[in-house]
Design an enzyme around this catalytic site. Structure first.
Site, PDB file in Angstrom:
ATOM      1  N   GLY A 156      21.508  30.950 -23.017  1.00 25.87           N
ATOM      2  CA  GLY A 156      21.080  29.638 -23.483  1.00 25.87           C
ATOM      3  C   GLY A 156      19.564  29.510 -23.508  1.00 25.87           C
ATOM      4  N   TYR A 169      33.593  17.340 -20.263  1.00 27.63           N
ATOM      5  CA  TYR A 169      32.417  18.166 -19.972  1.00 27.63           C
ATOM      6  C   TYR A 169      32.263  18.345 -18.463  1.00 27.63           C
ATOM      7  CZ  TYR A 169      27.439  19.353 -19.539  1.00 27.63           C
ATOM      8  OH  TYR A 169      26.234  19.941 -19.200  1.00 27.63           O
ATOM      9  N   LYS A 190      32.306  21.747 -15.988  1.00 28.38           N
ATOM     10  CA  LYS A 190      31.206  22.103 -15.088  1.00 28.38           C
ATOM     11  C   LYS A 190      31.683  22.241 -13.639  1.00 28.38           C
ATOM     12  CE  LYS A 190      27.615  22.577 -17.739  1.00 28.38           C
ATOM     13  NZ  LYS A 190      26.874  23.860 -17.780  1.00 28.38           N
ATOM     14  N   PRO A 227      21.302  19.506 -12.031  1.00 27.48           N
ATOM     15  CA  PRO A 227      20.069  18.840 -12.484  1.00 27.48           C
ATOM     16  C   PRO A 227      20.322  17.377 -12.827  1.00 27.48           C
ATOM     17  CG  PRO A 227      20.533  20.867 -13.738  1.00 27.48           C
ATOM     18  CD  PRO A 227      21.774  20.496 -12.994  1.00 27.48           C
ATOM     19  N   ARG A 234      12.167   7.494 -30.934  1.00 22.03           N
ATOM     20  CA  ARG A 234      12.206   6.169 -31.544  1.00 22.03           C
ATOM     21  C   ARG A 234      10.866   5.437 -31.401  1.00 22.03           C
ATOM     22  NH1 ARG A 234      15.610   3.027 -28.787  1.00 22.03           N
ATOM     23  NH2 ARG A 234      15.522   1.455 -30.432  1.00 22.03           N
TER      24      ARG A 234
END
Length: 327
Positions: A16, A144, A148, A171, A195
């Site tokens: 990753g 998800y 994990k 984290p 934004r």
């Protein structure tokens, strides 16, 4: 003073490496003296981590000493709600393939990156590691989070059965260079920076934020988090074992304090030099009100974040302007 293990002449695989935390880990390893040629990386086109045979062939080809598992399918509320099957399947496949093949090919040291979203939704703040699996998860990202949790438990189980030294961290909210500025899958900090930049460029007089701005969040600059990853990977095992437990072989990594979202937006407004008015749309939901993690374990291991929020946001914004906004 906590001294890290020297990593010279080691082959280190960062899974990753193009993501927010993975790219920061590569930067940190190089800054820490690791030869770039000893850092092994692969893009998705080069190596599909959900494909077991491809991962087997990869580990057969390379003699790897350490693995950082920063690869994952990640997203925001919309993505998690729309593709829950993808989130649980792809993350399970990625981590199962990497962790198992690391063991099969003699890798003794591995760091798995979890997330504070795996901690119970209603846990008492600051949330200790012991709270894991003691309550309901946030429904929007449950698939998800389940994946994990399975990755952390896989690392712990391999340590118990096979004597490996596989560690995990959780984290908190991250931001910085390499962040994902996708509207659907971006992090909170990236969304605010993006934004605000648009509002500044367009000359908008108002900047609208969902909710009341009172929910509190914990933020760590991504290079600090990468430093924590390298630190946890290489801190002395006796110290690691004295701080963690065999079936709680992970630590929270956070700032040690949280701030209201309204304060984060105000700091970002000043860092970006936006002169419009911040308006809160209280008809929109606030989400989870508090999610501060207990930093006791990582502090005992000798790590603490170094980048203040104003400095970090400015660095993140400079990267965004150079790499995203002006492209």
């Amino acid at each position: 003073m906590i001294i890290r293990t020297k990593r010279f002449n080691m082959k280190i695989y960062v899974a990753g490496h193009r993501g927010l935390i993975g790219s920061a880990i590569v930067r940190m390893l190089i800054a820490d003296g690791v030869n770039p040629e000893d850092i092994i990386t692969r893009t998705h086109n080069q190596l599909d981590l959900t494909n077991q045979q491809e991962v087997i062939n990869f580990f057969k080809t390379h003699k790897i000493d350490q693995v950082y598992v920063a690869a994952a399918k990640v997203g925001g509320i919309v993505g998690n709600n729309t593709y829950p099957g993808d989130f649980i399947y792809k993350n399970m496949m990625i981590q199962n393939n990497i962790i198992h093949q690391a063991y099969q090919h003699g890798v003794q040291k591995l760091l798995f990156l979890g997330s504070t979203c795996i901690l119970p939704k209603l846990a008492q703040n600051p949330i200790k590691e012991e709270a894991l699996m003691t309550g309901y998860l946030e429904a929007t990202n449950e698939p998800y989070a389940i994946a994990k949790i399975a990755g952390i438990k896989m690392c712990e189980s391999y340590n118990r059965q096979f004597g490996t030294d596989y560690r995990s961290i959780l984290p908190c909210n991250l931001y910085g260079p390499g962040d994902n500025y996708d509207e659907e899958n971006g992090h909170l900090a990236a969304g605010v920076i993006q934004r605000l930049h648009r509002a500044k460029v367009n000359g908008d007089k108002q900047f609208v934020v969902w909710g009341t701005g009172t929910p509190r969040r914990e933020f760590v600059y991504v290079d600090d988090m990468a430093d924590a990853c390298v630190h946890v990977m290489n801190v002395d095992k006796a110290l690691w074992d004295s701080v963690t437990l065999p079936m709680q072989n992970f630590v929270n990594v956070g700032a040690g304090h949280d701030i209201p979202i309204a304060e984060f937006v105000a700091i970002a407004k000043e860092a970006l030099d936006y002169d419009g008015e911040i308006v809160y749309d209280t008809s929109k939901p606030d989400g989870t009100m508090n999610k501060l993690t207990d930093n006791t374990r990582i502090t005992k291991l000798g790590w603490s974040p170094q980048t203040d929020l104003t400095t970090g946001i400015r660095k993140a914004y400079d990267w965004y302007v150079s790499n995203i906004a002006n492209k």
